[in-house]
Every structure is written in structure tokens, then in C-alpha cells.
Design a protein around this motif. Structure first.
Motif, PDB file in Angstrom:
ATOM      1  N   SER A  55       0.866  -1.188   0.000  1.00 37.26           N
ATOM      2  CA  SER A  55       0.000   0.000   0.000  1.00 37.26           C
ATOM      3  C   SER A  55       0.896   1.229   0.000  1.00 37.26           C
ATOM      4  CB  SER A  55      -0.907   0.013   1.227  1.00 37.26           C
ATOM      5  OG  SER A  55      -0.170   0.343   2.388  1.00 37.26           O
ATOM      6  N   ASP A  84       2.092   2.013   3.496  1.00 39.52           N
ATOM      7  CA  ASP A  84       3.215   1.203   3.974  1.00 39.52           C
ATOM      8  C   ASP A  84       4.522   1.678   3.346  1.00 39.52           C
ATOM      9  OD1 ASP A  84       1.632  -0.334   5.616  1.00 39.52           O
ATOM     10  OD2 ASP A  84       1.418  -1.980   4.179  1.00 39.52           O
ATOM     11  N   ARG A 104      -3.065   6.845   2.003  1.00 40.63           N
ATOM     12  CA  ARG A 104      -3.505   5.874   1.005  1.00 40.63           C
ATOM     13  C   ARG A 104      -4.187   6.641  -0.115  1.00 40.63           C
ATOM     14  NH1 ARG A 104      -6.902   1.429   4.337  1.00 40.63           N
ATOM     15  NH2 ARG A 104      -6.842   0.331   2.324  1.00 40.63           N
ATOM     16  N   GLU A 132      -7.592   0.821  -4.912  1.00 41.52           N
ATOM     17  CA  GLU A 132      -6.469   1.428  -4.194  1.00 41.52           C
ATOM     18  C   GLU A 132      -5.197   1.396  -5.044  1.00 41.52           C
ATOM     19  OE1 GLU A 132      -4.321   1.498   0.189  1.00 41.52           O
ATOM     20  OE2 GLU A 132      -5.753  -0.086  -0.285  1.00 41.52           O
ATOM     21  N   ARG A 133      -4.458   2.499  -5.023  1.00 43.81           N
ATOM     22  CA  ARG A 133      -3.158   2.556  -5.688  1.00 43.81           C
ATOM     23  C   ARG A 133      -2.125   1.866  -4.805  1.00 43.81           C
ATOM     24  NH1 ARG A 133      -1.578   8.320  -8.009  1.00 43.81           N
ATOM     25  NH2 ARG A 133      -0.556   7.051  -9.593  1.00 43.81           N
ATOM     26  N   VAL A 134      -1.284   1.054  -5.409  1.00 43.94           N
ATOM     27  CA  VAL A 134      -0.276   0.300  -4.672  1.00 43.94           C
ATOM     28  C   VAL A 134       1.071   0.451  -5.365  1.00 43.94           C
ATOM     29  CG1 VAL A 134      -1.899  -1.364  -3.675  1.00 43.94           C
ATOM     30  CG2 VAL A 134      -0.898  -1.803  -5.943  1.00 43.94           C
ATOM     31  N   ALA A 164      -4.802  -1.892  -7.374  1.00 38.98           N
ATOM     32  CA  ALA A 164      -5.317  -3.164  -6.888  1.00 38.98           C
ATOM     33  C   ALA A 164      -6.744  -3.331  -7.410  1.00 38.98           C
ATOM     34  CB  ALA A 164      -5.291  -3.194  -5.367  1.00 38.98           C
ATOM     35  N   ASN A 211     -13.866  -0.359  -0.183  1.00 35.15           N
ATOM     36  CA  ASN A 211     -13.121   0.897  -0.302  1.00 35.15           C
ATOM     37  C   ASN A 211     -14.027   2.110  -0.231  1.00 35.15           C
ATOM     38  OD1 ASN A 211     -10.755  -0.565  -0.587  1.00 35.15           O
ATOM     39  ND2 ASN A 211     -10.730  -0.443  -2.824  1.00 35.15           N
TER      40      ASN A 211
END
Length: 368
Positions: free
Chosen positions: A18, A21, A164, A175-177, A191, A197
Motif C-alpha cells: 500500500s 506502507d 492511502r 487502491e493505488r499500490v 489493486a 473501499n
């Protein structure tokens, strides 16, 4: 091994990271984290560093914050003891200036128990130098604080908390990862969309057009909720000064800063500051949901001028005429709309009984 090597190994073993992270590892990795070993503060062409904050521009900023704390302490009924806490104290300049100004109010300095929340060993060393002669306790998190009335300062702290990012797609919010790019570097990817979400997106932004990006800061919201509950139960106030819009908005704002210039967020992880706009509206709502009153946000220029910035600048110039232009330049940079005065905002969270704090002339009765 570098942080990039460690990230690529982690992605290979565990899958995409993520963005939160990734950001957390870049900033606070025990060995490679940006804040963990060096001093990122400094003025361009002078001290190096990657960015400069308001306390490094002028002593006036910290002094006015100190006077705000003193005034708030009086409004609280002058509790003794009272915890004075700063999140992410930088070089210690703000706290040093605030404590010097605090001596103007009899009894205030004596009532204070100063705590600095700082995880960087390098910055703790700088803070100890700046605060020589003061009784200070360093802690790693707010969980280590004792009970009691609280005055908390967070200047350019929330913008460095991990964010995030979510993108509105035809299948919903995705979500962008961070993934490996196949060439020894990192890249962004999406993702798979998940209906879960949507529940994370602020209600006013859930219907955003396709392709829209929304940034969330879960750690910031959790911290605001914690402060809201603590202030409601134990008394006190928190002052958050940072940059971003007054209301929740769509858009990606995460950026990397290196030597006062923007850099690629994914290039050479751990070597640049990562920062994103603060969602003041969501912070205020999170604190209010736990029982605190929220005031603002107001523009930094409005806030500082209400506290007496112009008068303080004039007084300093009178005592040091040779530095009058330098003082005026600093005053302008802190408060002018085209400088930090409008981009940066001040938000106060407080015990409901406190009333409207100083510096919030248009805040009304606050939200609780």
C-alpha cells in the motif's frame, strides 16, 4: 543493501505495498528511514536540508504559539501540572521559542511538564541542544503520556503521516499500490476494486467522476480521534498547523521534496521527504465525533495576525534596526496570502468547555 532492495524483496515475497506502507518505510525505517539519521531542515542555499518550516524562518512563529498556549492555559483555569506536548518537534526551535515566550505569564512555566514525541535519534540530539536548561521528557508515542490536562502542538506533523490513495474506476474505488517495475525500480499500480473501499471515502467525495483520486490518512484520523476523546475527558487543547485545503477535496497531493525541489516519489526511497496535504475537515470531524470541539481551520496568516504578529515584528525591528528588512521578510513569508499565509492553516481541538481559543476570530462556537 538499500531500502530499494529491501522493498523489492518484500514485494516479491508478499505482493504489492500500500502507498501508506511504502511511505512509512521511507520515512521511519529503523536503518534507512529519511527522518531516522539525518537533519532534513534547512534554508535553500544556506544550510542545505530539503525543506524549511515556520519555526526556522523566524522566532516570531514559536513565540506566538507559546503565547497561544499560555492564553489557553489561563482559559482552562491554570491547571498545575499541565502537559505541554509537541508532535514532531524538528530541531526544537519552536519549543525553545515557545518556552521563552511562556515566561511572560507568571506561573505558566512552573506548571508545565514538557513532552516531545520524536522517533528520530538524530533529531532528538538537535532538540536536546536547542532545549538545554529545560526539563524535557522524550517519548515515542502519545500512549506514553501521563494523564492530565494537555496543551498539544503539531506543526507540520500531520502532512508527514502515511496516506492511502484510491481511484474511481468503472468497477468502483480501487487502491493505488506500489509494485516492482521489472527493471529494478518501483511503479504505481491499481489493486482490484473493492466495495469496501467506498466506505473509506468521505461521503461528499464518493460520487466523484471516473479517474478521480482521493487521499486518505488513517493514522491522522486515528490520532485526531484519540485527541478528541482525551481532550473531552481530561481537558486541554491541541493546535494543528499544517498545509492543505480547509474542506475535503479530491486529488493526489503526495510529493517528494529533496533540496527544496520536487522529486519522484518512487525514486531512491528514503532519500527525500514525503508529504501530502492535510484534510482538516476530516480531522475536525474525527475529533468532534469523540466529544471535542473543533475551531477552524483558519489561514495561518489570519491566525498569526490575530495573535499579534505585526506588533511582535515591529517590536523586534525596533530593538534590532539592522535586521528590520530580514524581520519584515520573515513576517511576510509567514503571513502573506501568496506565501505560507493562505496555504497553511490552523485548526484547534479543545475540551468543549474551553470556548473559542485565541486566533480563531471567525470560528464561532466550534463543532462538538
Amino acid at each position: 543493501m538499500s531500502l530499494l532492495d529491501e522493498l523489492l524483496t518484500r514485494i516479491e515475497r508478499q505482493g504489492p505495498l500500500s502507498l501508506a506502507d511504502y511511505m512509512a518505510l521511507c520515512l521511519t525505517h529503523p536503518r534507512y528511514g529519511y527522518y531516522m539519521s539525518g537533519d532534513p531542515f534547512g534554508a535553500p542555499r544556506a544550510e542545505g536540508g530539503d525543506f524549511v518550516t515556520a519555526p526556522e524562518i523566524s522566532q516570531m512563529f514559536g513565540e506566538l504559539i507559546g503565547l497561544w498556549c499560555a492564553d489557553t492555559w489561563q482559559r482552562l483555569g491554570s491547571p498545575d501540572p499541565c502537559l505541554l506536548v509537541e508532535l514532531g518537534p524538528g530541531r526544537g526551535s519552536l519549543m525553545a521559542d515557545a518556552l521563552r515566550a511562556a515566561r511572560a505569564l507568571p506561573g505558566f512555566s512552573e506548571a508545565l511538564q514538557v513532552h516531545l514525541v520524536e522517533v528520530s535519534p538524530a533529531l532528538r540530539r538537535r532538540q536536546k541542544e536547542a532545549l538545554t536548561g529545560h526539563r524535557v521528557t522524550w517519548i515515542d508515542s502519545l500512549a506514553e503520556l501521563p494523564d492530565g490536562p494537555l496543551l498539544l502542538i503539531a506543526n507540520e506533523f500531520f502532512d508527514a503521516l502515511p496516506v492511502r490513495q484510491f481511484e474511481q474506476t468503472a468497477g468502483g474505488w480501487a487502491e493505488r499500490v506500489v509494485v516492482a517495475d521489472g527493471e529494478g525500480g518501483l511503479a504505481m499500480a491499481l489493486a482490484p476494486p473493492s466495495p469496501l473501499n467506498a466506505a473509506l471515502i468521505p461521503p461528499g467525495l464518493r460520487g466523484a467522476a471516473g479517474g478521480s483520486l482521493v487521499e486518505l490518512c488513517p493514522q491522522g484520523l486515528n490520532l485526531a480521534a484519540y485527541l478528541g476523546e482525551r481532550l473531552a475527558q481530561q481537558g486541554g487543547a491541541a493546535l494543528i498547523v499544517d498545509y492543505g485545503p480547509a474542506a475535503s477535496t479530491a486529488g493526489a497531493t503526495l510529493q517528494a521534496l529533496r533540496r527544496h525541489r520536487r522529486a519522484d516519489v518512487l525514486a531512491d526511497p528514503g532519500s527525500a521527504d514525503l508529504t501530502a496535504h492535510v484534510d482538516f475537515e476530516s480531522l475536525a470531524e474525527a475529533a468532534a465525533a469523540k466529544g471535542a470541539a473543533a475551531f477552524g481551520p483558519v489561514e495561518q496568516g489570519v491566525f498569526l495576525e490575530a495573535l499579534g504578529l505585526d506588533a511582535r515584528a515591529a517590536a523586534l525591528a525596533a530593538t534590532a534596526p539592522a535586521k528590520a528588512r530580514e524581520i519584515e521578510a520573515a513576517r511576510h513569508r509567514l503571513a502573506a496570502p501568496g506565501q505560507m499565509g493562505s496555504l497553511f492553516k490552523a485548526l484547534a481541538l479543545a475540551a468543549p468547555a474551553l470556548g473559542t481559543p485565541a486566533g480563531f476570530p471567525d470560528a464561532g462556537a466550534g463543532r462538538a
